[in-house]
Write a protein that holds these residues in place. Sequence first.
Motif, PDB file in Angstrom:
ATOM      1  N   ILE A 201      22.447  24.476  45.688  1.00  0.00           N
ATOM      2  CA  ILE A 201      23.844  24.883  45.735  1.00  0.00           C
ATOM      3  C   ILE A 201      24.697  23.917  44.923  1.00  0.00           C
ATOM      4  O   ILE A 201      25.571  24.322  44.153  1.00  0.00           O
ATOM      5  CB  ILE A 201      24.319  24.954  47.199  1.00  0.00           C
ATOM      6  CG1 ILE A 201      23.515  26.043  47.924  1.00  0.00           C
ATOM      7  CG2 ILE A 201      25.793  25.244  47.282  1.00  0.00           C
ATOM      8  CD1 ILE A 201      23.793  26.148  49.388  1.00  0.00           C
ATOM      9  N   LEU A 202      24.414  22.618  45.079  1.00  0.00           N
ATOM     10  CA  LEU A 202      25.168  21.630  44.309  1.00  0.00           C
ATOM     11  C   LEU A 202      24.921  21.794  42.817  1.00  0.00           C
ATOM     12  O   LEU A 202      25.838  21.625  42.015  1.00  0.00           O
ATOM     13  CB  LEU A 202      24.790  20.218  44.758  1.00  0.00           C
ATOM     14  CG  LEU A 202      25.309  19.845  46.148  1.00  0.00           C
ATOM     15  CD1 LEU A 202      24.836  18.459  46.547  1.00  0.00           C
ATOM     16  CD2 LEU A 202      26.826  19.912  46.185  1.00  0.00           C
ATOM     17  N   LEU A 203      23.676  22.137  42.461  1.00  0.00           N
ATOM     18  CA  LEU A 203      23.352  22.351  41.046  1.00  0.00           C
ATOM     19  C   LEU A 203      24.229  23.451  40.471  1.00  0.00           C
ATOM     20  O   LEU A 203      24.817  23.315  39.397  1.00  0.00           O
ATOM     21  CB  LEU A 203      21.872  22.729  40.911  1.00  0.00           C
ATOM     22  CG  LEU A 203      21.476  23.387  39.579  1.00  0.00           C
ATOM     23  CD1 LEU A 203      21.305  22.332  38.507  1.00  0.00           C
ATOM     24  CD2 LEU A 203      20.213  24.212  39.702  1.00  0.00           C
ATOM     25  N   LEU A 204      24.347  24.562  41.217  1.00  0.00           N
ATOM     26  CA  LEU A 204      25.140  25.681  40.715  1.00  0.00           C
ATOM     27  C   LEU A 204      26.609  25.287  40.578  1.00  0.00           C
ATOM     28  O   LEU A 204      27.263  25.591  39.584  1.00  0.00           O
ATOM     29  CB  LEU A 204      24.998  26.879  41.654  1.00  0.00           C
ATOM     30  CG  LEU A 204      23.629  27.549  41.624  1.00  0.00           C
ATOM     31  CD1 LEU A 204      23.502  28.566  42.724  1.00  0.00           C
ATOM     32  CD2 LEU A 204      23.394  28.207  40.269  1.00  0.00           C
ATOM     33  N   MET A 205      27.142  24.602  41.612  1.00  0.00           N
ATOM     34  CA  MET A 205      28.538  24.208  41.546  1.00  0.00           C
ATOM     35  C   MET A 205      28.775  23.227  40.396  1.00  0.00           C
ATOM     36  O   MET A 205      29.741  23.351  39.644  1.00  0.00           O
ATOM     37  CB  MET A 205      28.959  23.570  42.868  1.00  0.00           C
ATOM     38  CG  MET A 205      29.059  24.572  44.006  1.00  0.00           C
ATOM     39  SD  MET A 205      29.722  23.778  45.466  1.00  0.00           S
ATOM     40  CE  MET A 205      30.224  25.198  46.428  1.00  0.00           C
ATOM     41  N   GLY A 206      27.878  22.262  40.271  1.00  0.00           N
ATOM     42  CA  GLY A 206      28.011  21.278  39.207  1.00  0.00           C
ATOM     43  C   GLY A 206      27.975  21.935  37.835  1.00  0.00           C
ATOM     44  O   GLY A 206      28.794  21.629  36.963  1.00  0.00           O
ATOM     45  N   THR A 207      27.046  22.870  37.665  1.00  0.00           N
ATOM     46  CA  THR A 207      26.964  23.578  36.391  1.00  0.00           C
ATOM     47  C   THR A 207      28.272  24.309  36.114  1.00  0.00           C
ATOM     48  O   THR A 207      28.758  24.323  34.982  1.00  0.00           O
ATOM     49  CB  THR A 207      25.801  24.593  36.416  1.00  0.00           C
ATOM     50  OG1 THR A 207      24.661  23.951  36.948  1.00  0.00           O
ATOM     51  CG2 THR A 207      25.506  25.101  35.042  1.00  0.00           C
TER      52      THR A 207
ATOM     53  N   PHE B 265      30.056  29.871  40.722  1.00  0.00           N
ATOM     54  CA  PHE B 265      30.502  29.692  42.110  1.00  0.00           C
ATOM     55  C   PHE B 265      30.149  30.900  42.967  1.00  0.00           C
ATOM     56  O   PHE B 265      29.853  30.762  44.147  1.00  0.00           O
ATOM     57  CB  PHE B 265      32.004  29.386  42.158  1.00  0.00           C
ATOM     58  CG  PHE B 265      32.266  27.917  42.312  1.00  0.00           C
ATOM     59  CD1 PHE B 265      32.010  27.048  41.266  1.00  0.00           C
ATOM     60  CD2 PHE B 265      32.721  27.399  43.508  1.00  0.00           C
ATOM     61  CE1 PHE B 265      32.216  25.696  41.412  1.00  0.00           C
ATOM     62  CE2 PHE B 265      32.927  26.047  43.668  1.00  0.00           C
ATOM     63  CZ  PHE B 265      32.679  25.190  42.617  1.00  0.00           C
ATOM     64  N   ILE B 266      30.176  32.095  42.349  1.00  0.00           N
ATOM     65  CA  ILE B 266      29.716  33.265  43.104  1.00  0.00           C
ATOM     66  C   ILE B 266      28.256  33.072  43.489  1.00  0.00           C
ATOM     67  O   ILE B 266      27.857  33.269  44.642  1.00  0.00           O
ATOM     68  CB  ILE B 266      29.861  34.555  42.268  1.00  0.00           C
ATOM     69  CG1 ILE B 266      31.312  34.820  41.933  1.00  0.00           C
ATOM     70  CG2 ILE B 266      29.269  35.742  43.011  1.00  0.00           C
ATOM     71  CD1 ILE B 266      31.500  35.977  40.986  1.00  0.00           C
ATOM     72  N   LEU B 267      27.460  32.644  42.524  1.00  0.00           N
ATOM     73  CA  LEU B 267      26.036  32.443  42.799  1.00  0.00           C
ATOM     74  C   LEU B 267      25.853  31.389  43.886  1.00  0.00           C
ATOM     75  O   LEU B 267      25.020  31.546  44.788  1.00  0.00           O
ATOM     76  CB  LEU B 267      25.299  32.024  41.528  1.00  0.00           C
ATOM     77  CG  LEU B 267      25.202  33.104  40.436  1.00  0.00           C
ATOM     78  CD1 LEU B 267      24.535  32.537  39.202  1.00  0.00           C
ATOM     79  CD2 LEU B 267      24.419  34.297  40.954  1.00  0.00           C
ATOM     80  N   ALA B 268      26.661  30.322  43.827  1.00  0.00           N
ATOM     81  CA  ALA B 268      26.544  29.272  44.840  1.00  0.00           C
ATOM     82  C   ALA B 268      26.880  29.829  46.218  1.00  0.00           C
ATOM     83  O   ALA B 268      26.176  29.557  47.199  1.00  0.00           O
ATOM     84  CB  ALA B 268      27.458  28.103  44.497  1.00  0.00           C
ATOM     85  N   GLY B 269      27.965  30.623  46.270  1.00  0.00           N
ATOM     86  CA  GLY B 269      28.359  31.209  47.554  1.00  0.00           C
ATOM     87  C   GLY B 269      27.278  32.120  48.103  1.00  0.00           C
ATOM     88  O   GLY B 269      26.931  32.058  49.290  1.00  0.00           O
ATOM     89  N   ILE B 270      26.711  32.957  47.218  1.00  0.00           N
ATOM     90  CA  ILE B 270      25.678  33.893  47.661  1.00  0.00           C
ATOM     91  C   ILE B 270      24.451  33.132  48.149  1.00  0.00           C
ATOM     92  O   ILE B 270      23.868  33.442  49.189  1.00  0.00           O
ATOM     93  CB  ILE B 270      25.305  34.863  46.524  1.00  0.00           C
ATOM     94  CG1 ILE B 270      26.491  35.769  46.215  1.00  0.00           C
ATOM     95  CG2 ILE B 270      24.096  35.683  46.876  1.00  0.00           C
ATOM     96  CD1 ILE B 270      26.311  36.630  45.004  1.00  0.00           C
TER      97      ILE B 270
END
Lengths: 480, 512
Positions: B7-13, B124-129
């Motif tokens: 999740i952090l990876l997605l947000m960071g990206t 962020f959508i991907l992170a949320g999902i």
Amino acid sequence: MITGPDIRSLLPIEILAGGMVITMLGVALKRNPTLTFICTLITLAASFLSVLFIWPAKPHAIGDLFLVDRFGCYFQALVLLSAFVVTLFSQISLKNFFPGKRKEEYYLLLLLATLGGATMVISTHFISFFIGLEILNISLYTLISYYRERPKAIEAGLKYLILAAMSSAFLLFGMALVYALTGTLSFQGLAATTFRHDSVSLTILITGIGLMITGMGFKLALVPFHMWAPDIYEGASSPISAFIATVSKGAMLAVLLRFFATADLFGFKKLMLVFTVIAILSMLGGNLLALRQNNIKRMLAYSSIAHFGYVLVAFIAGTGLGTQAASFYLTAYIITILAAFSLITLMSRSDNEATDIEDYAGLFWKKPVLATLLSITLLSLAGIPLTAGFMGKFYLLTSGVGKGNWLLAFTLVISSVIGLYYYLRFIFAMMRTDGQNFPIDSRPSYSSLTGLLVLSLLGAAVIWLGVYPAWLIRLVGSLT
Amino acid sequence: MILAWIILLLMGTGFLAWLTSRWSDILPRIISLAGTLLFLGVVLYLWFTHSASAVPSGNAAAGAWIIHYTHSWIPAFGIHIILAADGLSLLMLLLTAFLGVLSVLVSWKEIKTRVGFFHFNLLFILAGITGVFVSLDLFLFYFSWEVMLIPMYFLISIWGYENRTYAAGKFFLFTQASGLLMFLSILGLYFVHGRSTGVYTFDYEALKGTVLSQPTAFLLMLGFAAAFLVKLSTVPFHSWLPDAHTQAPTAGSVLLAGLLLKTGAYGIIRFVLPLFPQASQQFAPAAMILGVISILYGAKLAYAQTDLKRLVAYISVSHMGFILLGIYAFNQIAMQGVIMQMVAHAISTGGLFIIVGALHARIQTREIGQMGGLWTQVPKMGAMGLLFVLASLGLPGLGNFIAEILILTGSFMASKILTIIAAVGFIAATLYSLRIMQKVFYGTVLKKWEITDFGFREMIVMGSLAIVIIWLGLFPNSILNATQQMVQGIVQQVNITVNGPQNANTLQNASR
């Protein structure tokens, strides 16, 4: 007889009052707005530090008048912090709108109003409460109409004067009725005598407290005592609107919480019914009235009506979790609304304040930093996760559902969905492109880097509280 | 821990993509692609290392998590960060990662403005999902549930088509309102559990055993169901879906159809059934009827659309009806079908949305009346279109067929009449699907368009989708095996609570 510990406990108020006198003397010697500004900031900061210094392990009562406990000190700290931020942005606002003279008195009045608020939050007696309230009110009359050259300032000031005076009258009449019945003006004394009455005196007591609720409801701008809010928010300058939304309302809420807890009034079903009705009306009314507002200050005024309706949900839940939730929510709200009004101040140009929704069109592409901060603020007001507003709303709902107040919880949920609409409207306006490609302002015209810095800190605090609120929950949990 | 890192990876990206958009438009795309590919790689690694241990072991103990991570968050309220994955979560993560990569790829040419912010929202959508699929703390689950809404709202309202404001607002209000109802239910459950046990917690495993009185359970269940049924676009609550899908940019439509709708199904399977088994049994007839109505009504409206994208959106409504029907049949076959349908629908509808998006980018219209006889111009696109149209009408050999057959077989045991009516949906599906082919790619040439066929990038996207949909049709066991244990556990739990162990066993045997 005033003793040493008493003097120590009242240190924040003494510093405020003393600092104000010194500042005033300074103004008498030499008029210099910058110097006055700095004196004000130092006074507020010193007073704030003294609150941390005296942070009481156990409550310290000063006669019947004051009770210096953690609860009072926490709200004093909130009041002083808000006043500090308001002062900072007042300087920017004064520089923009008021390049001429007459700046010094503004700061003095601001200090005086803060003194009123700081007195209110520790008072446990009708007299100390009323004196604090009037100090706050009278300074506010002047502050609201301070920019008297601006079109709506005088109108707003007069409106506030008349309505506040009337609400004070209600408050006094209520106090008089209660006094006639109980023979005491202290909150504590009321609790001791409350349940020894027959039904007639109970009616008089409830009438008296009902009249007081009217006066307090006016200060908190709860429906149906809310008419003044949008006009005053619009007429006053943004920092002063922020002051009303934070210091004035926050102090009044603290008094309300303390009054009902100390006088042990949560048991009165009729009073709680009154508050339930007021809460539902405020939540729905505030949000519905805000729906079509194009003026961001009026929108914030209506939304603040709704937000204090939300807080009442926690208030009705009573002592314990309810008080904690109200304190938490108020803290989150104060930080958020300070950020919002500070942003309006920063956005404004010298000829007029940026209040119309059109002033924010395409802001995301013109000033991405400000737009991001405003979005965070609005999302927090709407109660979206990752922001302080969400955690606050969670706390409120928890307290409401915990007491089984499903009606209030449902109203809160429904009205916050309605509320989303107008917050999103502003966010969407900021995203609009109107077909043109706005260049990013590479050389920002921020009137003050300090302002931007403080604003970023507020924005960061909103996010921080939204992601990691455990410490504040612990803090408000230790208040009562 | 690895789940938190994902999740952090997605947000960071996302943040990185936004920051780098200052310097160039291509940088955010490359960063996002790299981030999502890394995400896919990690999930694939997890899948292959763990799917072996997820093979059914006879004793199906629900709660056998493959990965489990706990961290204290807000101790005062008993809120923890609990991230865990079982076969179903991993499958959903795999789908998320796969569609994530594709949605970055399909936006490569389509999104030309505010590229950085677009990718920020996408990630962020991907992170949320991802958060929704792995959260086991109800508070955290609701948190993630809400987190995926805001960026999706931005995605539709900034990069959408002509009527985007309306669509974005409607999407947001529908999902937010129903989500808040679920939140009230979560709080209600929290207090009921706290009062009866003295332990106030949002932990899923702890709340699962809460003893509820029947009316309370039903009301709380309704709160959850409201949120999930709206997300699943079940018929009375479906009206946000056609608007949102039609107005969203292609990547948004792919994520909406492929993942956001699935969070509704996932929520029912993961939370509603285990938390309220008895209330779910009570609710089942109503839910199955709603499912059948969605199948038929969605199909009817799909047939009536003139806007190609809206047509595809209504196909989703119809297909989601199958999911609802299957879940509430409460047997293993139907539930396996549901999981199959979740994946197959994501792939087939995703493919159709990408084709519509590509067409729209080339001829600037979505009106079916303006198209016709396009096959000669764009044979590759036509062939791909044919494949995904056939998939969505349920042609044997492709994923959707397996899914729908399993669902109908399973639901036949639960309700014969409803299943027979639902089967009519197959005929309707044939009608609306073939209409797409007939009107768009075959038929008379109505207007002479000068358009180019799929390029290399688009063929990679469509090719990978095609491989997956065929794979699903030919080797469905790879998915069914991974999730069987979890499905068995849940179905058993629901049936045991209601019928007692004996009955459940017979049902189990019947379903074998």
